[in-house]
Write an enzyme that holds these catalytic residues in place. Structure first.
Site, PDB file in Angstrom:
ATOM      1  N   HIS A  37       0.971  -1.127  -0.025  1.00 41.15           N
ATOM      2  CA  HIS A  37       0.076  -0.165  -0.099  1.00 41.15           C
ATOM      3  C   HIS A  37       0.774   1.172   0.078  1.00 41.15           C
ATOM      4  O   HIS A  37       1.949   1.148   0.588  1.00 41.15           O
ATOM      5  CB  HIS A  37      -0.820   0.127   1.362  1.00 41.15           C
ATOM      6  CG  HIS A  37      -1.960   0.882   1.045  1.00 41.15           C
ATOM      7  ND1 HIS A  37      -2.077   2.149   1.511  1.00 41.15           N
ATOM      8  CD2 HIS A  37      -3.230   0.667   0.731  1.00 41.15           C
ATOM      9  CE1 HIS A  37      -3.135   2.882   1.092  1.00 41.15           C
ATOM     10  NE2 HIS A  37      -4.257   1.882   0.622  1.00 41.15           N
TER      11      HIS A  37
ATOM     12  N   ASP B  19      -8.019  -5.200   0.104  1.00 41.30           N
ATOM     13  CA  ASP B  19      -8.376  -6.215  -0.928  1.00 41.30           C
ATOM     14  C   ASP B  19      -8.120  -7.698  -0.734  1.00 41.30           C
ATOM     15  O   ASP B  19      -8.644  -8.252  -1.563  1.00 41.30           O
ATOM     16  CB  ASP B  19      -7.927  -5.571  -2.495  1.00 41.30           C
ATOM     17  CG  ASP B  19      -8.583  -4.151  -2.698  1.00 41.30           C
ATOM     18  OD1 ASP B  19      -9.844  -4.082  -2.601  1.00 41.30           O
ATOM     19  OD2 ASP B  19      -7.892  -3.344  -3.052  1.00 41.30           O
TER      20      ASP B  19
HETATM   21  N1  ACO Z   1       3.828  -7.769  -4.718  1.00 42.31           N
HETATM   22  C1  ACO Z   1       5.424  -7.711  -4.930  1.00 42.31           C
HETATM   23  N2  ACO Z   1       6.190  -6.563  -4.855  1.00 42.31           N
HETATM   24  C2  ACO Z   1       5.644  -5.384  -4.534  1.00 42.31           C
HETATM   25  C3  ACO Z   1       4.158  -5.371  -4.377  1.00 42.31           C
HETATM   26  C4  ACO Z   1       3.506  -6.493  -4.345  1.00 42.31           C
HETATM   27  N3  ACO Z   1       1.928  -6.492  -4.223  1.00 42.31           N
HETATM   28  N4  ACO Z   1       3.611  -4.057  -3.840  1.00 42.31           N
HETATM   29  C5  ACO Z   1       4.975  -3.470  -3.874  1.00 42.31           C
HETATM   30  N5  ACO Z   1       5.918  -4.209  -4.379  1.00 42.31           N
HETATM   31  C6  ACO Z   1       7.355  -3.924  -4.534  1.00 42.31           C
HETATM   32  C7  ACO Z   1       7.597  -3.024  -5.477  1.00 42.31           C
HETATM   33  O1  ACO Z   1       7.955  -3.692  -6.756  1.00 42.31           O
HETATM   34  C8  ACO Z   1       8.743  -1.868  -5.448  1.00 42.31           C
HETATM   35  O2  ACO Z   1       9.984  -2.785  -5.213  1.00 42.31           O
HETATM   36  P1  ACO Z   1      11.481  -1.654  -5.757  1.00 42.31           P
HETATM   37  O3  ACO Z   1      11.500  -0.915  -4.515  1.00 42.31           O
HETATM   38  O4  ACO Z   1      12.202  -3.110  -5.804  1.00 42.31           O
HETATM   39  O5  ACO Z   1      10.829  -1.177  -6.970  1.00 42.31           O
HETATM   40  C9  ACO Z   1       8.346  -1.645  -3.734  1.00 42.31           C
HETATM   41  O6  ACO Z   1       7.666  -3.030  -3.310  1.00 42.31           O
HETATM   42  C10 ACO Z   1       7.383  -0.464  -3.426  1.00 42.31           C
HETATM   43  O7  ACO Z   1       6.357  -0.605  -4.328  1.00 42.31           O
HETATM   44  P2  ACO Z   1       5.517   0.703  -5.160  1.00 42.31           P
HETATM   45  O8  ACO Z   1       5.062  -0.025  -6.241  1.00 42.31           O
HETATM   46  O9  ACO Z   1       6.658   1.762  -5.382  1.00 42.31           O
HETATM   47  O10 ACO Z   1       4.738   1.082  -4.194  1.00 42.31           O
HETATM   48  P3  ACO Z   1       3.520   2.193  -4.669  1.00 42.31           P
HETATM   49  O11 ACO Z   1       3.328   2.690  -3.226  1.00 42.31           O
HETATM   50  O12 ACO Z   1       3.989   2.847  -5.735  1.00 42.31           O
HETATM   51  O13 ACO Z   1       2.297   1.013  -4.867  1.00 42.31           O
HETATM   52  C11 ACO Z   1       0.688  -0.430  -4.678  1.00 42.31           C
HETATM   53  C12 ACO Z   1       1.470   0.513  -3.947  1.00 42.31           C
HETATM   54  C13 ACO Z   1       0.226   0.058  -5.994  1.00 42.31           C
HETATM   55  C14 ACO Z   1      -0.549  -0.794  -3.901  1.00 42.31           C
HETATM   56  C15 ACO Z   1       1.239  -1.663  -4.753  1.00 42.31           C
HETATM   57  O14 ACO Z   1       1.764  -2.156  -3.391  1.00 42.31           O
HETATM   58  C16 ACO Z   1       0.855  -2.936  -5.470  1.00 42.31           C
HETATM   59  O15 ACO Z   1       0.861  -2.929  -6.834  1.00 42.31           O
HETATM   60  N6  ACO Z   1      -0.015  -3.841  -5.002  1.00 42.31           N
HETATM   61  C17 ACO Z   1      -0.692  -4.901  -5.521  1.00 42.31           C
HETATM   62  C18 ACO Z   1      -2.024  -4.092  -6.061  1.00 42.31           C
HETATM   63  C19 ACO Z   1      -3.032  -4.117  -5.029  1.00 42.31           C
HETATM   64  O16 ACO Z   1      -2.993  -4.960  -3.794  1.00 42.31           O
HETATM   65  N7  ACO Z   1      -3.545  -2.788  -4.825  1.00 42.31           N
HETATM   66  C20 ACO Z   1      -4.444  -2.483  -3.950  1.00 42.31           C
HETATM   67  C21 ACO Z   1      -4.140  -1.314  -3.088  1.00 42.31           C
HETATM   68  S1  ACO Z   1      -5.285  -1.010  -1.774  1.00 42.31           S
HETATM   69  C22 ACO Z   1      -6.514  -0.096  -2.587  1.00 42.31           C
HETATM   70  O17 ACO Z   1      -6.478   0.369  -3.604  1.00 42.31           O
HETATM   71  C23 ACO Z   1      -7.832  -0.331  -2.051  1.00 42.31           C
END
Ligand code: ACO
Length: 431
Positions: A308, A366
């Site tokens: 998140h 979620d």
């Molecule tokens: N699985 C594996 N790796 C992940 C995940 C995941 N679910 N989420 C983040 N990471 C990693 C990223 O690859 C990134 O790695 P890096 O530093 O090596 O590049 C690091 O963790 C940070 O992630 P970001 O994408 O920079 O975090 P951001 O804040 O931009 O994104 C998000 C948050 C979009 C929710 C992300 O965690 C994700 O894609 N999760 C999966 C989708 C999801 O569950 N979305 C629902 C969110 S809650 C809502 O909207 C109600």
């Protein structure tokens, strides 16, 4: 130099600027950079708004480090346990919990605005039968502005109030109809004897040829899910509603824009993606393979329902839903649900994995919502619709707050231009 300023120095010119640091009621301090461009001729660059507050707000507060979520100051856990969705909606929209009379009047208003204009139902016939219900939601909610012209003056507080009630009351009817259309069943009209969530269940699952009795355990769980999803401060869809609304667009149009933003798999679409992912994993024995993929930087696969932007400790909504999933599955005699077991095991091993620990990735709201909704009989392509329906409250509350904000101007980000410098047009035979 004041203690509450941040001094910015442009090393090219030596010019300095003191920017005011403001402290809200809670949360990190904020540097007010509104004078930056005027004084220094400089923009800031912040793709994804990781360091940027777009507005001041009194509605919802999140402490991502501590895993705290408050609606108007009240912890989400208390509201989920003790409140109802309509009471929480009143709280978010009006700022205070209602007394009994206020709640009765509010419920009465919601109940008596659930029907939609009969001609609006004709819209559904224009959608292909296999249309995704979110596609229908975007269209039909936007189309409300074509039917309710009498409440579109955004500068009239009474118009804003009427539009808010109409949206909140009609969105379950619109959502249920989008589902009925996709499965080829007749629409079920709202039932004024039922509360918000029971009425929604009936419109989703009843058929005209049979009696339908609402299961109170399911209705209560649904109400809780709606409370947990009702608002989440300046997330992507809410910011979209604010941005669209900042142009003076009517609330139906602004909220339709919010529904579009919510649809994406990185936002509200994640609950559907979680269930698809769990089905794809299929068995506990495949978990290590998928975990390896999720932690491989060269593999785009991510664990859906994990991570998140704001929560870096735990998502309090996920905790409530994890417990609720257990309750609902037990009440339905499905305590051995293989998908739930798979989800619990995935959560367990991910939380012990170095990659997830280091990057502070925890289950988000979620992760469990899809499992409960699926047990309730809600198909996965409706999960995001249920989310939109609940979030409609937050969108309306935030939109109303924005309209009366004296600092509100049209939202218009700037950019760092990296394209071609000015050049002259060449006739085609000279290129
Ligand atoms: N699985 C594996 N790796 C992940 C995940 C995941 N679910 N989420 C983040 N990471 C990693 C990223 O690859 C990134 O790695 P890096 O530093 O090596 O590049 C690091 O963790 C940070 O992630 P970001 O994408 O920079 O975090 P951001 O804040 O931009 O994104 C998000 C948050 C979009 C929710 C992300 O965690 C994700 O894609 N999760 C999966 C989708 C999801 O569950 N979305 C629902 C969110 S809650 C809502 O909207 C109600």
């Amino acid at each position: 130099m004041s203690k509450n300023t941040l001094t910015l120095r442009d090393n090219r010119t030596g010019k300095t600027l003191d920017l005011e640091i403001q402290q809200g009621v809670a949360g990190p301090p904020v540097v007010d950079i509104r004078s930056l461009y005027g004084e220094m001729g400089i923009f800031t660059l912040d793709p994804g708004f990781k360091s940027t507050a777009s507005c001041t707000s009194q509605i919802t507060f999140i402490d991502g480090e501590k895993g705290i979520l408050l609606y108007r100051g009240y912890p989400i856990e208390q509201l989920a346990e003790k409140s109802s969705f309509s009471e929480t909606a009143f709280l978010l929209m009006k700022g205070q919990l209602p007394n009994q009379q206020e709640l009765d009047e509010f419920n009465d208003l919601l109940t008596h605005h659930t029907m939609v204009h009969e001609q609006l139902l004709n819209f559904y016939q224009g959608f292909r039968r296999d249309a995704h219900p979110m596609a229908i939601m975007v269209g039909v909610v936007g189309a409300l502005s074509a039917f309710y012209h009498d409440s579109l003056d955004i500068h009239d507080p009474q118009h804003r109030e009427i539009s808010a009630i109409r949206l909140l009351a009609k969105i379950p009817t619109i959502a249920a109809a989008s589902y009925k259309h996709s499965i080829g069943q007749p629409f079920i009209y709202p039932d004024n004897h039922l509360d918000y969530s029971s009425n929604l269940l009936k419109m989703l699952f009843a058929v005209p040829s049979e009696e339908y009795e609402v299961n109170p355990v399911i209705a209560q769980a649904l109400d809780k899910i709606l409370i947990l999803h009702a608002d989440h401060e300046q997330n992507a869809s809410t910011s979209t509603v604010r941005l669209a609304g900042s142009t003076g667009a009517n609330p139906f149009a602004a909220i339709s824009a919010g529904i579009s933003a919510l649809w994406g798999p990185l936002h509200g679409g994640a609950n559907e993606a979680v269930l698809n992912m769990l089905h794809e994993i299929g068995d506990v024995k495949h978990l290590p393979k998928y975990l390896k993929r999720a932690t491989d930087p060269d593999d785009p696969f991510r664990l859906m329902g994990f991570g998140h932007r704001v929560y870096r400790n735990h998502d309090p909504r996920a905790r409530v839903l994890r417990e609720e999933a257990q309750k609902v599955l037990t009440a339905l005699g499905r305590h051995d649900d293989p998908l739930f077991k798979l989800a619990l095991e995935l959560e367990r091993i991910a939380l012990e994995d170095d990659y997830f620990i280091k990057k502070k990735l925890y289950p988000n709201v979620d992760f469990y919502s899809g499992i409960i909704e699926s047990a309730m009989g809600i198909p996965s392509n409706m999960f995001t619709v249920m989310f939109a329906l609940a979030r409609c409250v937050g969108w309306i509350a935030q939109w109303k707050e924005m309209i009366v904000d004296k600092d509100q101007v049209i939202g218009r980000p700037r950019q760092l231009y990296t394209g071609a410098a000015q050049r002259d047009y060449l006739p085609i035979n000279k290129r």
